[in-house]
Design a protein around this motif. Structure first.
Motif, PDB file in Angstrom:
ATOM      1  N   MET A  89      -1.985  -3.662 -11.912  1.00  0.00           N
ATOM      2  CA  MET A  89      -2.465  -2.721 -10.915  1.00  0.00           C
ATOM      3  C   MET A  89      -3.864  -2.234 -11.265  1.00  0.00           C
ATOM      4  SD  MET A  89      -0.558   0.633  -9.304  1.00  0.00           S
ATOM      5  CE  MET A  89      -0.942   1.792 -10.637  1.00  0.00           C
ATOM      6  N   LEU A  90      -4.751  -2.244 -10.268  1.00  0.00           N
ATOM      7  CA  LEU A  90      -6.099  -1.705 -10.394  1.00  0.00           C
ATOM      8  C   LEU A  90      -6.172  -0.421  -9.582  1.00  0.00           C
ATOM      9  CD1 LEU A  90      -8.127  -5.001  -9.772  1.00  0.00           C
ATOM     10  CD2 LEU A  90      -7.174  -4.148 -11.925  1.00  0.00           C
ATOM     11  N   ALA A  91      -6.924   0.561 -10.085  1.00  0.00           N
ATOM     12  CA  ALA A  91      -6.952   1.872  -9.442  1.00  0.00           C
ATOM     13  C   ALA A  91      -8.374   2.341  -9.193  1.00  0.00           C
ATOM     14  CB  ALA A  91      -6.229   2.895 -10.322  1.00  0.00           C
ATOM     15  N   ALA A  92      -8.569   2.993  -8.039  1.00  0.00           N
ATOM     16  CA  ALA A  92      -9.863   3.578  -7.695  1.00  0.00           C
ATOM     17  C   ALA A  92      -9.631   4.874  -6.934  1.00  0.00           C
ATOM     18  CB  ALA A  92     -10.682   2.613  -6.839  1.00  0.00           C
ATOM     19  N   GLY A 107      -7.593  11.600  -2.836  1.00  0.00           N
ATOM     20  CA  GLY A 107      -7.276  10.242  -2.425  1.00  0.00           C
ATOM     21  C   GLY A 107      -7.497   9.204  -3.512  1.00  0.00           C
ATOM     22  N   ALA A 108      -6.716   8.148  -3.465  1.00  0.00           N
ATOM     23  CA  ALA A 108      -6.854   7.029  -4.395  1.00  0.00           C
ATOM     24  C   ALA A 108      -6.253   5.786  -3.745  1.00  0.00           C
ATOM     25  CB  ALA A 108      -6.153   7.324  -5.715  1.00  0.00           C
ATOM     26  N   SER A 109      -6.790   4.644  -4.076  1.00  0.00           N
ATOM     27  CA  SER A 109      -6.260   3.378  -3.567  1.00  0.00           C
ATOM     28  C   SER A 109      -6.011   2.443  -4.744  1.00  0.00           C
ATOM     29  CB  SER A 109      -7.228   2.752  -2.558  1.00  0.00           C
ATOM     30  OG  SER A 109      -8.530   2.631  -3.116  1.00  0.00           O
ATOM     31  N   PHE A 110      -5.140   1.454  -4.510  1.00  0.00           N
ATOM     32  CA  PHE A 110      -4.685   0.592  -5.600  1.00  0.00           C
ATOM     33  C   PHE A 110      -4.564  -0.860  -5.136  1.00  0.00           C
ATOM     34  CE2 PHE A 110      -3.152   4.845  -6.208  1.00  0.00           C
ATOM     35  CZ  PHE A 110      -3.293   5.103  -7.558  1.00  0.00           C
ATOM     36  N   ILE A 111      -4.836  -1.763  -6.049  1.00  0.00           N
ATOM     37  CA  ILE A 111      -4.527  -3.182  -5.846  1.00  0.00           C
ATOM     38  C   ILE A 111      -3.380  -3.520  -6.773  1.00  0.00           C
ATOM     39  CG2 ILE A 111      -5.345  -5.548  -6.105  1.00  0.00           C
ATOM     40  CD1 ILE A 111      -8.164  -4.525  -5.501  1.00  0.00           C
ATOM     41  N   LEU A 112      -2.299  -4.019  -6.212  1.00  0.00           N
ATOM     42  CA  LEU A 112      -1.109  -4.371  -6.993  1.00  0.00           C
ATOM     43  C   LEU A 112      -0.801  -5.844  -6.811  1.00  0.00           C
ATOM     44  CD1 LEU A 112       1.495  -3.512  -8.616  1.00  0.00           C
ATOM     45  CD2 LEU A 112       2.591  -3.236  -6.372  1.00  0.00           C
ATOM     46  N   GLY A 113      -0.657  -6.556  -7.927  1.00  0.00           N
ATOM     47  CA  GLY A 113      -0.337  -7.976  -7.845  1.00  0.00           C
ATOM     48  C   GLY A 113       0.575  -8.395  -8.976  1.00  0.00           C
ATOM     49  N   GLY A 114       1.178  -9.554  -8.817  1.00  0.00           N
ATOM     50  CA  GLY A 114       2.045 -10.077  -9.868  1.00  0.00           C
ATOM     51  C   GLY A 114       3.096 -10.999  -9.309  1.00  0.00           C
ATOM     52  N   PHE A 117      -1.229  -7.024  -3.123  1.00  0.00           N
ATOM     53  CA  PHE A 117      -1.201  -5.973  -2.113  1.00  0.00           C
ATOM     54  C   PHE A 117      -2.335  -4.980  -2.316  1.00  0.00           C
ATOM     55  CE2 PHE A 117       3.137  -7.434  -2.715  1.00  0.00           C
ATOM     56  CZ  PHE A 117       3.635  -7.547  -1.427  1.00  0.00           C
ATOM     57  N   LEU A 118      -2.783  -4.398  -1.212  1.00  0.00           N
ATOM     58  CA  LEU A 118      -3.708  -3.272  -1.228  1.00  0.00           C
ATOM     59  C   LEU A 118      -2.945  -2.049  -0.738  1.00  0.00           C
ATOM     60  CD1 LEU A 118      -6.484  -1.904  -1.397  1.00  0.00           C
ATOM     61  CD2 LEU A 118      -6.962  -2.783   0.914  1.00  0.00           C
ATOM     62  N   ILE A 119      -2.867  -1.012  -1.594  1.00  0.00           N
ATOM     63  CA  ILE A 119      -2.094   0.186  -1.285  1.00  0.00           C
ATOM     64  C   ILE A 119      -3.055   1.331  -0.987  1.00  0.00           C
ATOM     65  CG2 ILE A 119      -0.352   1.810  -2.121  1.00  0.00           C
ATOM     66  CD1 ILE A 119       0.624  -0.436  -3.989  1.00  0.00           C
ATOM     67  N   TYR A 120      -2.890   1.931   0.193  1.00  0.00           N
ATOM     68  CA  TYR A 120      -3.774   3.000   0.654  1.00  0.00           C
ATOM     69  C   TYR A 120      -3.299   4.366   0.169  1.00  0.00           C
ATOM     70  CZ  TYR A 120      -5.545  -0.566   3.871  1.00  0.00           C
ATOM     71  OH  TYR A 120      -6.089  -1.712   4.404  1.00  0.00           O
ATOM     72  N   PRO A 121      -4.175   5.393   0.249  1.00  0.00           N
ATOM     73  CA  PRO A 121      -3.787   6.749  -0.176  1.00  0.00           C
ATOM     74  C   PRO A 121      -2.589   7.297   0.601  1.00  0.00           C
ATOM     75  CG  PRO A 121      -6.164   6.607   0.046  1.00  0.00           C
ATOM     76  CD  PRO A 121      -5.614   5.325   0.592  1.00  0.00           C
ATOM     77  N   GLU A 122      -2.404   6.834   1.835  1.00  0.00           N
ATOM     78  CA  GLU A 122      -1.284   7.297   2.648  1.00  0.00           C
ATOM     79  C   GLU A 122       0.049   6.697   2.205  1.00  0.00           C
ATOM     80  OE1 GLU A 122      -5.086   7.740   4.619  1.00  0.00           O
ATOM     81  OE2 GLU A 122      -4.075   5.980   3.787  1.00  0.00           O
ATOM     82  N   GLY A 123      -0.005   5.720   1.299  1.00  0.00           N
ATOM     83  CA  GLY A 123       1.213   5.100   0.799  1.00  0.00           C
ATOM     84  C   GLY A 123       1.561   3.794   1.475  1.00  0.00           C
ATOM     85  N   ASN A 124       0.918   3.466   2.604  1.00  0.00           N
ATOM     86  CA  ASN A 124       1.172   2.189   3.259  1.00  0.00           C
ATOM     87  C   ASN A 124       0.330   1.095   2.600  1.00  0.00           C
ATOM     88  OD1 ASN A 124      -1.144   3.404   4.223  1.00  0.00           O
ATOM     89  ND2 ASN A 124      -0.992   2.503   6.254  1.00  0.00           N
TER      90      ASN A 124
END
Length: 242
Positions: free
Chosen positions: A47-50, A112-119, A129-136
């Motif tokens: 997971m990458l975080a910004a 706010g924060a967004s994440f890239i999740l992979g594996g 996946f790209l995960i938005y601050p809203e959780g979607n």
């Protein structure tokens, strides 16, 4: 600010992130933005975080706690049956953390924060996946094989122009090095060292992993070579005729 990229190729998934979270005349901070959970032979998650640092650290801490004691802290990302369910779980935690961080009656945008999740989880395909601050969240596809978060505009053109899904890991690293070098040179809020990770499909364990510092010889070669190549390409173009 930050810059993170997760990219899908036929051979697996490649991740790269910078480590700068603040920049100014007398204020430069460094924090790791790449996080890994794995059970070799069964699953590997990256997971990458910004975004807001307190938010990203809270999300990672909750995921860590629940992964280290799955019998006592459910649900756990080490127990999810698929990458889709893993993305849903991370999205729920992101939404929970951001909602709880904002004072009553105030907007949660500042947290706010967004994440890239992979594996990959055994029995399923590698997914990103790209995960938005809203959780979607959304997932990569043929038309969108990579995700960026943070300061994305400077490093995107080279990826869009040069990416091919059949690229090798070595070629993909070269591509990302150019993307990050373009961003670092254009925005003070993105800087070295960089974190690089490669997950090879169907291995269910993290493969190559490296931190790239300012003294990395390959990075220097790519940076100088790309600058010279751009100058040569520019000079080769025909001059404007009145």
């Amino acid at each position: 600010m930050t810059y993170c990229v997760g990219l899908k190729i036929d051979g697996g998934l490649v991740f790269m992130s910078d480590t700068r979270t603040n920049a100014g005349i007398d204020s430069i901070s460094t924090f790791r933005k790449m996080h890994v959970w794995e059970e070799p032979g069964e699953r590997a998650l990256v997971m990458l975080a910004a975004g807001n640092l307190a938010t990203t650290q809270a999300v990672v801490s909750l995921l860590d706690e629940r992964s280290k004691a799955p019998s006592d802290r459910a649900p756990s990302i080490m127990q999810t049956p698929s990458m889709y369910q893993t993305a849903r779980l991370v999205g729920e935690i992101v939404k929970e953390v951001i909602t709880n961080s904002a004072p009553v009656g105030q907007s949660a945008d500042a947290f706010g924060a967004s994440f890239i999740l992979g594996g990959q989880i055994k029995g399923t395909e590698p997914r990103l996946f790209l995960i938005y601050p809203e959780g979607n969240f959304i997932e990569t596809c043929e038309d969108t094989p990579f995700f960026q978060i943070g300061e994305t505009k400077y490093g995107k053109p080279i990826i869009v122009r040069a990416y091919e899904r059949t690229m090798t890991f070595a070629e993909t690293v070269k591509l990302l090095m150019v993307s990050f070098d373009s961003t670092v040179k254009s925005n003070l809020s993105v800087g070295l060292p960089l974190d690089l990770l490669y997950y090879q499909r169907d291995t269910y364990r993290v493969g190559y992993r490296k931190r790239i510092g300012v003294d990395d010889q390959y990075y220097k070669t790519i940076s100088d070579g790309w600058s010279n190549a751009l100058k040569s390409a520019f000079k080769s173009l025909p001059d404007f005729q009145e």
